[in-house]
Design an enzyme around this catalytic site. Structure first.
Site, mmCIF file in Angstrom:
data_model
loop_
_atom_site.group_PDB
_atom_site.id
_atom_site.type_symbol
_atom_site.label_atom_id
_atom_site.label_comp_id
_atom_site.label_asym_id
_atom_site.label_seq_id
_atom_site.Cartn_x
_atom_site.Cartn_y
_atom_site.Cartn_z
ATOM 1 N N TYR A 46 0.850 -1.191 0.000
ATOM 2 C CA TYR A 46 0.000 0.000 0.000
ATOM 3 C C TYR A 46 0.886 1.241 0.000
ATOM 4 O O TYR A 46 1.988 1.238 0.541
ATOM 5 C CB TYR A 46 -0.910 0.001 1.222
ATOM 6 C CG TYR A 46 -2.016 -1.048 1.173
ATOM 7 C CD1 TYR A 46 -3.293 -0.712 0.733
ATOM 8 C CD2 TYR A 46 -1.783 -2.364 1.562
ATOM 9 C CE1 TYR A 46 -4.303 -1.660 0.679
ATOM 10 C CE2 TYR A 46 -2.788 -3.322 1.516
ATOM 11 C CZ TYR A 46 -4.053 -2.961 1.074
ATOM 12 O OH TYR A 46 -5.051 -3.909 1.021
ATOM 13 N N GLU A 47 0.357 2.306 -0.592
ATOM 14 C CA GLU A 47 1.177 3.510 -0.747
ATOM 15 C C GLU A 47 1.499 4.182 0.575
ATOM 16 O O GLU A 47 2.354 5.059 0.633
ATOM 17 C CB GLU A 47 0.494 4.491 -1.690
ATOM 18 C CG GLU A 47 -0.801 5.045 -1.138
ATOM 19 C CD GLU A 47 -1.617 5.765 -2.211
ATOM 20 O OE1 GLU A 47 -1.327 5.597 -3.393
ATOM 21 O OE2 GLU A 47 -2.543 6.484 -1.823
ATOM 22 N N SER A 48 0.853 3.754 1.637
ATOM 23 C CA SER A 48 1.196 4.266 2.961
ATOM 24 C C SER A 48 2.553 3.732 3.429
ATOM 25 O O SER A 48 3.020 4.105 4.494
ATOM 26 C CB SER A 48 0.116 3.864 3.971
ATOM 27 O OG SER A 48 -0.140 2.478 3.891
#
Lengths: 307, 263, 307, 263
Positions: B57-59
């Site tokens: 995930y881009e987090s």
């Protein structure tokens, strides 16, 4: 050396009308309480910077704090549109909002360049997109070794960066962990910084995955337990997903939004200054009758683009 | 929100869409996942045939193993179950950009015949948009740098347009050769999975054509929901319906979501 | 997916004569055991890359493995000169050594560019120095926004990167902590990688300051307890400062160095392959009588430049 | 190694050099420290008048508080006592490069009249050096980006030369204005501290001149050890000898070093 002060004082001493203000926190550790303090102090004409201007900036934009938004994704994560943001862009309410938009990778690298004291950063990005021609601060750059064409983005250097962290120690060292996002870069890129923390502890024992910002890199620290709500602070609170869902209805209507603001932001006074330069609450909600913004269509379709 | 058309054997159109998307993922792949339909499909794959799927995930969470569907890309469960959590600059610079990720899984506001994606504005004038969409997020670089890309979105004339109003993320640009000219390293959107069927690029022109329909869906029905003259592949296939196992797993996944699904 | 194999196999399957090999570890976690295995396997014509080619590369250069060295600081930290390195540069023994030298900041950024899949990185560096004109892979670059002149360095992309880490799990995920240096970047920049570890544990519980390399980014893992000696692995061993001091005398003389190599490297066989393509020990030590290299002068003065 | 000349009141020339260097550091400064003499001086300052001095080593340790002199910039004690440990790319890119560090503390092989430093090669031909020195390390960017720089090295004709054989780290380049033309953001080497005295740049020309001598050291003695026509400041001062407290602290620091000093 960071100074530990009340939140109202931290905001009063660091933010001026017209400043470029970055409030970061990638879903986790969003400095909502500090955003509310900015609203309470009636700050105006801010250039707001944030990769994901979600509910926190929806509130600040709706409250009339912003002149411009520099961002890469403006939505209510997992829920849909930001109605105050859309109302500002589509209808100029409560004031027109200038946009400068980027991709996440571009925004992250703009902070990296700012933190690194470079005027620009290089990435593989933007090529072929409408963003490359729409936004300033994006330029083509040629590799001096391979002649390959890449993209340069200009450094971001906010006047003030505001973040929320789990802890500080009495000397003003700051520690946060979990999803740490772009906050280190955002603080190091800024001229001044404000950090709200869940608590001050005698000593910052090392934590897995923790980022530590030494005291001498931080401006002001304010103790605000649960200061990220409805976002969360890993180890202290959980994300209030219900609030994000509820925000959709609250924010859809100008009047209801104004009431919410009066009740939950302007009605609270966490550290004095409540009457300092605020517009009358009625004035802010006044435009609500003009509503009918047609927002809300297709929210389900569009949220997938958050990735 | 598009109303799901009821499926034949007790599954909805949304369910067969998600199941079909999940089947596109192979075990041990690395997969960059957006929230919403992509996350649903990727988590379904991990719960069924691809337990070794690496969700990114881009987090900054690499190898996240959520037990339920996260509402946001930054839910605590992602960090707590990840093999590694890195900063946001690092996830883009060290992980996505070098072409280290096999599959990018995207949603879209609009998509056009060459698979270009718009998530920025609806309307011809950027400065006076009819609808302001959320913007780019991580999508432009996911679309550029993952080895391949799958797009998941519901079919409608509003969404499937001849040409997008704004290119937020490049699919095949103006057709074959565009990606190479732009220096985009990944192969682009090799599948677009909708609630009616599956579109794939024509190998010659890179124009999206219909290669699969769900049981009970007719080709004219898909064409009527597509804003360009949708070509049909010679090898058009009927996509198998969800198995009972797939449906059970999908419904279990959604049921445990604290907020009742990421729709 | 990383494969867990014996050290000899890991080196045999990943390193070829002529390869560009980076062995990183910034004082901490230097992969000495793997370096010894490279010597034992008689690999030749390597382009050795390392920010601080200290004792490990002194040994490999003296053993005749290297054709070229790409580096930023070549000394015995806190002790003085690297005598084998100097003998190669000043006297071409046992073979001439081509040099490409950079600053630490330049080398670090070359790895960063490699890890990031970019052909170059940008820094404020080299300007006005002799390095800028002496070394290739350094070029001036102009900021497209401010017209400021900065420096670009070309990406480093080793054929193989070798590091030492504290732990791996059975799935091949790697974890290291303490001073983590540039190892993450060096591994991610390389086509192939070898990681020696102190131990394989059932599960990698999170550690403060730890870097985790997921299994799918690593090539081979070999369990080599104390594989960093005389460097150290925080939590497992302490730096053998006495060895670094002793190395000064061992390495000063070609013959004594050859004997040390025979006894402590070639004489050990941690995983077979001892007789695979090795030159006779005598051949390596043969040039020793030619010595008299005049090294050792001014070591105390020069070490301060390590910073 | 240069033999320390014996000092007057029971201290050595090396000791007064280190004490003088330590005195140049103010409390709460941030200081980028090289191993050897710079590390000795910085740790002495922290042990005496500057307990809040923030020591930063290029190994990525920020705010290290070693209880003894580390032998290398990567000793475990530095990581274990630091406020933060960051990667090597980060220490250079986020911490040194932006001008965040007040003081850079360097050693040198050769130094010239304009404070340029050579730690690369002795001899005119880079490809056939008379002496191969260790190379640049972090010094070029420390010299470029710290607000100010102090150089600590022992005086000798070999070390103090008219012009260095190789410019590894820029001091004042070719004199006044050079740093500005090169875009170097820091102020450069404001002090060179030796075992005989202190040199500082002439404000007009940036040429190093003698501004201080230790008790018992004569100006001609310093000039005889300097490879250019060393000018003497009108305000030449005699540098106070180490106090008993300073000497005690310095000797204690060295005594607990597991390897008997980092010299």
């Amino acid at each position: 050396m960071a100074e530990i002060v009340p939140l109202a004082e931290a905001v009063e001493r660091s933010v001026r009308d017209g400043d470029t203000v970055a409030m970061e926190g990638f879903t986790h550790l969003i400095p909502h309480a500090a955003g509310h303090e900015v609203i309470r102090q009636g700050l105006r004409d801010l250039v707001l910077v944030r990769m994901t201007p979600d509910v926190i900036y929806d509130q600040m934009i709706g409250a009339g704090c912003a002149r411009k938004l520099i961002f890469s994704w403006g939505g209510n994560p997992g829920v849909g549109s930001l109605h105050r943001f859309r109302d500002a862009v589509e209808n100029g309410w409560p004031a027109p909002l200038e946009l400068e938009e980027h991709s996440h990778a571009g925004m992250a690298n703009r902070y990296v360049a700012g933190a690194a004291g470079l005027p620009f950063a290089v990435l593989r990005g933007y090529r072929g997109t409408g963003l490359a021609t729409q936004a300033p601060n994006i330029a083509e750059i040629t590799c001096p070794f391979t002649a390959e064409k890449l993209t340069a983005v200009a450094a971001l250097r906010p006047d003030v960066t505001v973040i929320h962290a789990q802890r500080a120690d009495p000397a003003g060292n700051v520690q946060f962990w979990g999803i740490t996002g772009v906050q280190k870069e955002a603080v190091l890129a800024a001229r001044q910084s404000v950090v709200t923390v869940e608590e001050v502890v005698p000593e910052l024992d090392p934590r897995p995955g923790a980022v530590v910002l030494p005291s001498w890199t931080v401006g002001y620290i304010a103790v605000v337990p649960n200061g990220a709500h409805p976002s969360y602070a890993l180890g202290y609170s959980v994300r209030d997903n219900d609030f994000y869902v509820a925000w959709d209805a609250i924010s859809r209507d100008r009047e209801r939004f104004g009431q919410w603001l009066d009740e939950h932001v302007r009605g609270e006074a966490p550290g004095g200054l409540l009457d300092g330069g605020l517009p009358a609450a009625g004035a802010v909600a006044a435009g609500a009758a003009l509503a009918g913004t047609g927002v809300g269509a297709a929210a389900g379709q569009f949220q997938g683009s958050q990735a | 929100m598009t109303e799901a058309t009821g499926g034949a054997d007790g599954y909805s159109a949304d369910e067969i869409m998600t199941v079909t998307a999940a089947r596109s993922l192979r075990d041990r792949m690395t997969c960059f996942v957006g929230i919403g339909l992509p996350s649903e499909a990727a988590n379904l794959a991990r719960a069924t045939h691809a337990p070794g799927l690496v969700l990114i995930y881009e987090s900054g969470t690499i190898g996240a193993k959520p037990g339920w569907l996260p509402l946001s890309i930054g839910d605590g469960v992602l960090a707590e179950t990840a093999d590694a959590v890195v900063s946001v600059p690092e996830i883009f610079n060290y992980w996505l950009q070098p072409g280290r990720i096999d599959m990018g899984f995207l949603g879209a506001g609009q998509i056009d015949r060459f698979g270009n994606i718009n998530t920025t504005v609806v309307g011809a004038d950027y400065n006076a948009p009819k609808v302001r969409l959320p913007g780019a997020g991580g999508a432009p670089e996911i679309a550029a740098s993952c080895h391949e890309v799958i797009v998941v979105l519901r079919h409608s004339l509003r969404a499937f347009v001849e040409q997008v109003d704004f290119i937020t993320s490049v699919g095949f640009g103006e057709g074959r050769g565009s990606r190479e000219r732009l220096g985009l390293t990944g192969a682009g959107p090799l599948k677009v999975i909708t609630n009616l069927g599956v579109l794939e690029p024509d190998p010659q022109t890179c124009e999206l054509m219909l290669t699969g329909v769900y049981p009970g869906v007719s080709v004219p029905e898909v064409q009527a929901s597509t804003g360009w003259d949708l070509k049909v592949s010679a090898g058009l296939a009927e996509i198998p319906p969800p198995s009972q196992d797939e449906l059970t797993a999908l419904r279990a996944l959604i049921a445990v979501n604290p907020n009742g699904g990421a729709s």
